[in-house]
Enzyme design. Structure first.
Site, PDB file in Angstrom:
ATOM      1  CG  ASP A 115      -1.941  -1.051   1.238  1.00 13.31           C
ATOM      2  OD1 ASP A 115      -2.250  -1.556   0.152  1.00 13.31           O
ATOM      3  OD2 ASP A 115      -2.448  -1.388   2.322  1.00 13.31           O
ATOM      4  NE  ARG A 116      -0.915   7.397  -2.205  1.00 14.27           N
ATOM      5  CZ  ARG A 116      -0.627   8.235  -3.208  1.00 14.27           C
ATOM      6  NH1 ARG A 116       0.460   8.968  -3.165  1.00 14.27           N
ATOM      7  NH2 ARG A 116      -1.440   8.321  -4.247  1.00 14.27           N
TER       8      ARG A 116
END
Length: 360
Positions: free
Chosen positions: A195-196
Protein backbone atom coordinates in the site's frame (compact mmCIF):
# COMPACT_ATOMS: atom_id res chain seq x y z
CA UNK A 1 0.51 -4.44 1.95
CA UNK A 2 1.12 -7.56 -0.02
CA UNK A 3 -1.35 -8.30 -2.79
CA UNK A 4 0.25 -11.53 -4.04
CA UNK A 5 1.96 -11.32 -6.43
CA UNK A 6 27.81 -12.82 -16.51
CA UNK A 7 28.99 -10.11 -17.88
CA UNK A 8 31.45 -10.83 -20.68
CA UNK A 9 33.48 -8.52 -22.90
CA UNK A 10 31.38 -7.28 -25.79
CA UNK A 11 32.11 -9.34 -28.87
CA UNK A 12 33.56 -7.69 -31.94
CA UNK A 13 31.48 -7.98 -35.03
CA UNK A 14 32.99 -10.44 -37.44
CA UNK A 15 33.69 -8.96 -40.84
CA UNK A 16 32.06 -10.56 -43.87
CA UNK A 17 34.56 -12.28 -46.14
CA UNK A 18 35.00 -10.42 -49.41
CA UNK A 19 33.05 -11.88 -52.32
CA UNK A 20 35.19 -13.73 -54.76
CA UNK A 21 35.42 -12.45 -58.31
CA UNK A 22 33.40 -14.44 -60.87
CA UNK A 23 34.72 -15.15 -64.31
CA UNK A 24 32.56 -14.63 -67.39
CA UNK A 25 30.61 -17.62 -68.64
CA UNK A 26 32.55 -19.89 -70.94
CA UNK A 27 32.48 -18.69 -74.54
CA UNK A 28 31.29 -15.18 -73.74
CA UNK A 29 33.39 -12.24 -74.86
CA UNK A 30 34.19 -9.29 -72.56
CA UNK A 31 31.91 -7.06 -74.65
CA UNK A 32 28.95 -9.24 -73.68
CA UNK A 33 29.13 -7.61 -70.19
CA UNK A 34 29.22 -4.10 -71.55
CA UNK A 35 32.98 -3.64 -70.92
CA UNK A 36 35.52 -2.86 -73.65
CA UNK A 37 37.99 -5.61 -74.36
CA UNK A 38 41.31 -5.06 -72.72
CA UNK A 39 43.64 -6.37 -70.09
CA UNK A 40 41.74 -8.92 -68.00
CA UNK A 41 41.30 -8.21 -64.28
CA UNK A 42 43.31 -10.40 -61.90
CA UNK A 43 41.19 -13.35 -60.82
CA UNK A 44 40.02 -13.70 -57.21
CA UNK A 45 40.24 -10.02 -56.07
CA UNK A 46 37.07 -8.35 -54.82
CA UNK A 47 36.16 -4.69 -55.10
CA UNK A 48 36.83 -4.33 -51.37
CA UNK A 49 40.31 -5.80 -51.76
CA UNK A 50 41.09 -3.59 -54.77
CA UNK A 51 39.86 -0.59 -52.73
CA UNK A 52 42.34 -1.37 -49.98
CA UNK A 53 45.15 -1.49 -52.47
CA UNK A 54 44.10 1.90 -53.77
CA UNK A 55 43.82 3.35 -50.25
CA UNK A 56 46.91 2.43 -48.18
CA UNK A 57 45.51 4.37 -45.18
CA UNK A 58 42.71 1.81 -44.87
CA UNK A 59 45.32 -0.90 -44.37
CA UNK A 60 46.74 0.94 -41.35
CA UNK A 61 43.44 1.11 -39.46
CA UNK A 62 42.96 -1.48 -36.71
CA UNK A 63 39.83 -3.57 -36.21
CA UNK A 64 36.64 -1.59 -35.56
CA UNK A 65 35.95 -1.20 -31.83
CA UNK A 66 32.52 -2.29 -30.62
CA UNK A 67 30.16 0.44 -29.30
CA UNK A 68 30.46 -0.96 -25.75
CA UNK A 69 33.33 -2.93 -24.22
CA UNK A 70 32.76 -4.70 -20.90
CA UNK A 71 35.27 -6.04 -18.38
CA UNK A 72 34.59 -8.17 -15.29
CA UNK A 73 36.29 -7.17 -12.01
CA UNK A 74 37.83 -10.20 -10.28
CA UNK A 75 39.88 -8.54 -7.53
CA UNK A 76 39.89 -5.20 -5.68
CA UNK A 77 41.51 -2.39 -7.66
CA UNK A 78 41.36 1.32 -8.46
CA UNK A 79 39.53 2.14 -11.69
CA UNK A 80 42.40 3.66 -13.72
CA UNK A 81 44.83 0.90 -12.70
CA UNK A 82 42.21 -1.68 -13.72
CA UNK A 83 41.70 0.00 -17.10
CA UNK A 84 45.43 0.21 -17.82
CA UNK A 85 45.76 -3.49 -17.06
CA UNK A 86 42.77 -4.75 -19.05
CA UNK A 87 42.03 -2.34 -21.90
CA UNK A 88 44.30 -3.04 -24.85
CA UNK A 89 45.17 -0.26 -27.29
CA UNK A 90 44.35 2.67 -25.00
CA UNK A 91 47.01 4.74 -23.22
CA UNK A 92 46.77 6.49 -19.86
CA UNK A 93 45.85 9.87 -21.37
CA UNK A 94 43.17 8.36 -23.62
CA UNK A 95 41.61 6.53 -20.66
CA UNK A 96 41.67 9.69 -18.52
CA UNK A 97 39.92 11.57 -21.33
CA UNK A 98 37.24 8.87 -21.53
CA UNK A 99 36.75 9.11 -17.77
CA UNK A 100 36.33 12.89 -17.90
CA UNK A 101 33.82 12.59 -20.78
CA UNK A 102 31.65 10.10 -18.85
CA UNK A 103 32.29 7.20 -21.23
CA UNK A 104 33.27 4.74 -18.48
CA UNK A 105 30.74 3.19 -16.11
CA UNK A 106 30.79 0.78 -13.19
CA UNK A 107 27.69 -1.44 -13.03
CA UNK A 108 25.91 0.97 -15.39
CA UNK A 109 26.69 4.15 -13.43
CA UNK A 110 29.12 6.65 -15.06
CA UNK A 111 32.28 7.21 -12.99
CA UNK A 112 34.83 10.01 -13.52
CA UNK A 113 37.20 9.45 -10.57
CA UNK A 114 40.37 7.63 -11.67
CA UNK A 115 40.86 6.20 -8.15
CA UNK A 116 37.29 4.89 -7.79
CA UNK A 117 37.46 1.64 -5.76
CA UNK A 118 36.35 -1.49 -7.61
CA UNK A 119 35.02 -4.64 -5.95
CA UNK A 120 35.03 -8.22 -7.31
CA UNK A 121 31.84 -8.99 -9.22
CA UNK A 122 31.41 -5.50 -10.64
CA UNK A 123 31.44 -4.79 -14.39
CA UNK A 124 33.32 -1.90 -16.01
CA UNK A 125 32.04 -0.74 -19.39
CA UNK A 126 33.58 1.64 -21.93
CA UNK A 127 31.20 3.28 -24.37
CA UNK A 128 31.88 5.13 -27.62
CA UNK A 129 29.45 7.82 -26.48
CA UNK A 130 28.85 9.59 -23.20
CA UNK A 131 26.84 7.31 -20.90
CA UNK A 132 23.52 8.67 -19.62
CA UNK A 133 23.40 8.83 -15.84
CA UNK A 134 20.69 6.76 -14.20
CA UNK A 135 17.90 8.95 -12.78
CA UNK A 136 17.87 9.34 -9.00
CA UNK A 137 15.41 7.19 -7.07
CA UNK A 138 12.91 9.05 -4.87
CA UNK A 139 11.48 7.28 -1.83
CA UNK A 140 13.14 4.08 -2.97
CA UNK A 141 16.46 2.23 -2.47
CA UNK A 142 17.75 -0.86 -4.27
CA UNK A 143 18.76 -3.71 -1.97
CA UNK A 144 19.61 -6.27 -4.69
CA UNK A 145 19.58 -6.40 -8.48
CA UNK A 146 20.54 -9.15 -10.94
CA UNK A 147 19.40 -10.29 -14.39
CA UNK A 148 16.14 -11.73 -13.04
CA UNK A 149 14.88 -9.71 -10.07
CA UNK A 150 15.24 -6.36 -8.37
CA UNK A 151 14.58 -6.03 -4.62
CA UNK A 152 13.91 -2.59 -3.13
CA UNK A 153 12.88 -0.91 0.10
CA UNK A 154 10.03 1.59 -0.37
CA UNK A 155 9.25 4.60 1.80
CA UNK A 156 5.77 5.26 3.17
CA UNK A 157 3.90 7.63 0.83
CA UNK A 158 5.21 6.17 -2.45
CA UNK A 159 2.85 4.20 -4.68
CA UNK A 160 4.00 0.74 -5.78
CA UNK A 161 2.25 1.01 -9.16
CA UNK A 162 0.14 3.64 -10.87
CA UNK A 163 -3.52 4.16 -10.08
CA UNK A 164 -4.06 5.38 -13.64
CA UNK A 165 -3.23 9.05 -13.20
CA UNK A 166 -0.71 10.52 -15.62
CA UNK A 167 2.83 11.31 -14.44
CA UNK A 168 2.26 9.65 -11.05
CA UNK A 169 5.49 8.96 -9.17
CA UNK A 170 5.61 5.21 -8.48
CA UNK A 171 8.18 2.56 -7.62
CA UNK A 172 7.34 0.80 -10.91
CA UNK A 173 7.90 3.89 -13.05
CA UNK A 174 11.20 4.79 -11.36
CA UNK A 175 12.60 1.26 -11.66
CA UNK A 176 11.57 1.11 -15.33
CA UNK A 177 13.59 4.30 -15.96
CA UNK A 178 16.46 2.82 -13.91
CA UNK A 179 16.81 -0.35 -16.02
CA UNK A 180 16.26 1.49 -19.31
CA UNK A 181 19.20 3.81 -18.62
CA UNK A 182 21.42 0.78 -19.28
CA UNK A 183 19.24 -0.88 -21.95
CA UNK A 184 16.33 0.98 -23.61
CA UNK A 185 14.55 -2.34 -24.21
CA UNK A 186 14.52 -3.40 -20.55
CA UNK A 187 11.25 -3.79 -18.65
CA UNK A 188 10.02 -4.27 -15.08
CA UNK A 189 7.21 -6.67 -14.10
CA UNK A 190 5.07 -6.43 -10.96
CA UNK A 191 5.13 -9.38 -8.55
CA UNK A 192 3.29 -7.94 -5.53
CA UNK A 193 2.37 -4.57 -4.06
CA UNK A 194 2.64 -2.60 -0.86
CA UNK A 195 0.00 0.00 0.00
CA UNK A 196 1.08 3.61 -0.57
CA UNK A 197 1.37 4.25 3.19
CA UNK A 198 3.16 0.97 3.98
CA UNK A 199 6.97 1.03 3.87
CA UNK A 200 9.38 -1.86 3.44
CA UNK A 201 10.79 -4.57 1.20
CA UNK A 202 9.25 -5.49 -2.12
CA UNK A 203 10.40 -7.24 -5.29
CA UNK A 204 9.94 -6.85 -9.06
CA UNK A 205 10.79 -9.26 -11.90
CA UNK A 206 12.93 -8.21 -14.86
CA UNK A 207 11.25 -10.49 -17.39
CA UNK A 208 7.75 -11.81 -17.99
CA UNK A 209 9.06 -15.40 -17.70
CA UNK A 210 10.42 -14.75 -14.18
CA UNK A 211 7.22 -12.93 -13.19
CA UNK A 212 5.08 -15.91 -14.17
CA UNK A 213 7.47 -18.41 -12.60
CA UNK A 214 7.44 -16.62 -9.24
CA UNK A 215 3.73 -15.87 -9.20
CA UNK A 216 2.79 -19.48 -9.99
CA UNK A 217 5.01 -20.78 -7.16
CA UNK A 218 4.53 -17.81 -4.80
CA UNK A 219 3.37 -19.82 -1.77
CA UNK A 220 6.31 -22.25 -2.08
CA UNK A 221 9.12 -19.96 -3.27
CA UNK A 222 8.43 -17.02 -0.95
CA UNK A 223 9.63 -18.47 2.34
CA UNK A 224 9.17 -15.51 4.66
CA UNK A 225 7.16 -12.28 4.69
CA UNK A 226 7.39 -10.53 8.01
CA UNK A 227 5.88 -7.16 8.91
CA UNK A 228 6.04 -4.97 12.00
CA UNK A 229 3.02 -2.95 13.05
CA UNK A 230 2.50 -0.28 15.67
CA UNK A 231 -1.06 -0.76 16.90
CA UNK A 232 -3.34 1.03 19.34
CA UNK A 233 -3.76 -0.31 22.87
CA UNK A 234 -2.09 -3.05 24.89
CA UNK A 235 -2.26 -6.47 23.19
CA UNK A 236 -2.57 -8.92 26.08
CA UNK A 237 -1.93 -12.23 24.31
CA UNK A 238 1.83 -12.64 23.65
CA UNK A 239 1.11 -14.34 20.33
CA UNK A 240 -1.74 -15.71 18.27
CA UNK A 241 -3.28 -16.42 14.86
CA UNK A 242 -6.13 -14.57 13.15
CA UNK A 243 -8.12 -16.40 10.47
CA UNK A 244 -11.05 -15.08 8.46
CA UNK A 245 -12.45 -14.74 4.96
CA UNK A 246 -12.00 -11.34 3.32
CA UNK A 247 -14.45 -9.61 1.00
CA UNK A 248 -14.55 -6.11 -0.49
CA UNK A 249 -17.36 -3.56 -0.31
CA UNK A 250 -18.48 -1.40 -3.21
CA UNK A 251 -16.41 1.42 -1.67
CA UNK A 252 -13.28 -0.81 -1.92
CA UNK A 253 -12.96 -1.44 1.81
CA UNK A 254 -12.03 -4.96 2.88
CA UNK A 255 -13.82 -6.70 5.74
CA UNK A 256 -13.82 -10.09 7.49
CA UNK A 257 -16.57 -12.65 7.23
CA UNK A 258 -17.08 -16.26 8.32
CA UNK A 259 -18.78 -17.05 5.01
CA UNK A 260 -16.26 -18.42 2.47
CA UNK A 261 -18.58 -17.88 -0.51
CA UNK A 262 -17.06 -15.26 -2.82
CA UNK A 263 -14.36 -14.48 -0.25
CA UNK A 264 -10.63 -15.21 0.20
CA UNK A 265 -9.23 -17.05 3.19
CA UNK A 266 -6.70 -14.94 5.12
CA UNK A 267 -4.33 -16.07 7.90
CA UNK A 268 -2.12 -13.75 9.96
CA UNK A 269 0.20 -14.85 12.80
CA UNK A 270 1.26 -12.22 15.36
CA UNK A 271 3.75 -11.90 18.21
CA UNK A 272 4.09 -9.00 20.65
CA UNK A 273 7.56 -7.41 20.53
CA UNK A 274 6.86 -4.53 22.92
CA UNK A 275 3.81 -3.12 24.61
CA UNK A 276 2.66 -0.25 26.80
CA UNK A 277 -0.62 1.10 28.03
CA UNK A 278 -1.35 2.97 24.81
CA UNK A 279 0.51 1.10 22.04
CA UNK A 280 1.87 -2.33 21.12
CA UNK A 281 4.53 -3.26 18.60
CA UNK A 282 3.74 -6.51 16.81
CA UNK A 283 5.64 -8.84 14.49
CA UNK A 284 3.27 -10.20 11.87
CA UNK A 285 3.86 -13.22 9.63
CA UNK A 286 1.62 -13.77 6.63
CA UNK A 287 0.43 -17.23 5.68
CA UNK A 288 -1.65 -15.64 2.91
CA UNK A 289 -1.23 -12.28 1.22
CA UNK A 290 -4.61 -10.64 0.69
CA UNK A 291 -5.39 -7.00 0.05
CA UNK A 292 -5.30 -5.00 3.34
CA UNK A 293 -5.12 -8.30 5.24
CA UNK A 294 -3.09 -7.06 8.21
CA UNK A 295 -5.05 -3.85 8.50
CA UNK A 296 -8.39 -5.71 8.61
CA UNK A 297 -7.14 -8.32 11.06
CA UNK A 298 -5.76 -5.71 13.47
CA UNK A 299 -9.15 -3.99 13.48
CA UNK A 300 -10.79 -7.40 14.05
CA UNK A 301 -8.88 -7.93 17.34
CA UNK A 302 -9.59 -4.40 18.52
CA UNK A 303 -6.08 -3.03 17.96
CA UNK A 304 -6.11 -1.05 14.69
CA UNK A 305 -2.82 0.09 13.20
CA UNK A 306 -1.76 3.59 14.26
CA UNK A 307 -2.72 6.16 11.60
CA UNK A 308 -5.14 3.76 9.85
CA UNK A 309 -8.35 5.80 10.01
CA UNK A 310 -9.92 3.62 7.29
CA UNK A 311 -9.77 0.61 9.60
CA UNK A 312 -10.73 2.15 12.92
CA UNK A 313 -7.62 3.96 14.21
CA UNK A 314 -7.93 7.15 16.24
CA UNK A 315 -4.24 7.86 16.88
CA UNK A 316 -1.87 9.73 14.57
CA UNK A 317 1.06 9.30 16.94
CA UNK A 318 3.77 8.92 14.29
CA UNK A 319 2.28 10.90 11.40
CA UNK A 320 2.09 7.87 9.09
CA UNK A 321 0.61 4.38 8.88
CA UNK A 322 2.35 2.16 11.43
CA UNK A 323 3.02 -0.75 9.07
CA UNK A 324 6.39 -1.85 7.63
CA UNK A 325 7.32 -4.90 5.50
CA UNK A 326 10.47 -5.82 7.35
CA UNK A 327 11.62 -9.18 5.91
CA UNK A 328 11.33 -10.86 2.50
CA UNK A 329 12.98 -14.24 1.83
CA UNK A 330 12.53 -16.21 -1.40
CA UNK A 331 14.10 -18.86 -3.60
CA UNK A 332 15.90 -17.26 -6.53
CA UNK A 333 14.06 -18.26 -9.74
CA UNK A 334 17.27 -19.15 -11.58
CA UNK A 335 19.67 -20.49 -8.95
CA UNK A 336 17.24 -21.85 -6.36
CA UNK A 337 19.32 -20.14 -3.66
CA UNK A 338 17.39 -18.57 -0.78
CA UNK A 339 17.85 -14.78 -0.65
CA UNK A 340 16.78 -13.00 2.54
CA UNK A 341 16.42 -9.26 3.00
CA UNK A 342 15.81 -7.71 6.41
CA UNK A 343 15.37 -4.01 7.16
CA UNK A 344 15.41 -2.21 10.54
CA UNK A 345 12.23 -1.40 12.44
CA UNK A 346 11.44 2.26 11.62
CA UNK A 347 12.59 4.51 14.49
CA UNK A 348 9.19 6.20 14.57
CA UNK A 349 7.60 2.87 15.60
CA UNK A 350 9.78 2.78 18.75
CA UNK A 351 9.36 6.42 19.75
CA UNK A 352 6.01 6.07 21.60
CA UNK A 353 7.56 3.54 24.00
CA UNK A 354 10.49 5.87 24.78
CA UNK A 355 8.12 8.76 25.45
CA UNK A 356 6.03 6.69 27.87
CA UNK A 357 8.93 4.93 29.58
CA UNK A 358 9.40 7.56 32.28
CA UNK A 359 12.03 7.42 35.06
CA UNK A 360 12.86 4.04 36.61
Amino acid sequence: MDKNVSHTPAAKKAGHPAARGKSAPRGASPRAHGKPAGRPQPAGKSAAQRGKAANPAAQLRGPVKPPVRAYQVNEPSELLAFLLQHVAGEGRNALKSMLSRGQIAVDGTPVKLYNHALRPGQTVTISKERISEKPPLIGLAILHEDDDVIVVVKDAGLLSVSTGQENELTAYRQLTAHVRAADPNSRIFVLHRLDRDTSGVMMFAKSEHVQQQLQHAWQDDVEERTYVALVEGKVKKPEGTITSYLKETKTLKMYSTNNPEGAQRAVTHFKVLQSGSQFSLLELSLETGRKNQIRVHMEDIGHPIVGDKKYGARSKAIGRLGLHARVLAFKHPRTGETLRFETPIPKAFLQPFKENAGPH
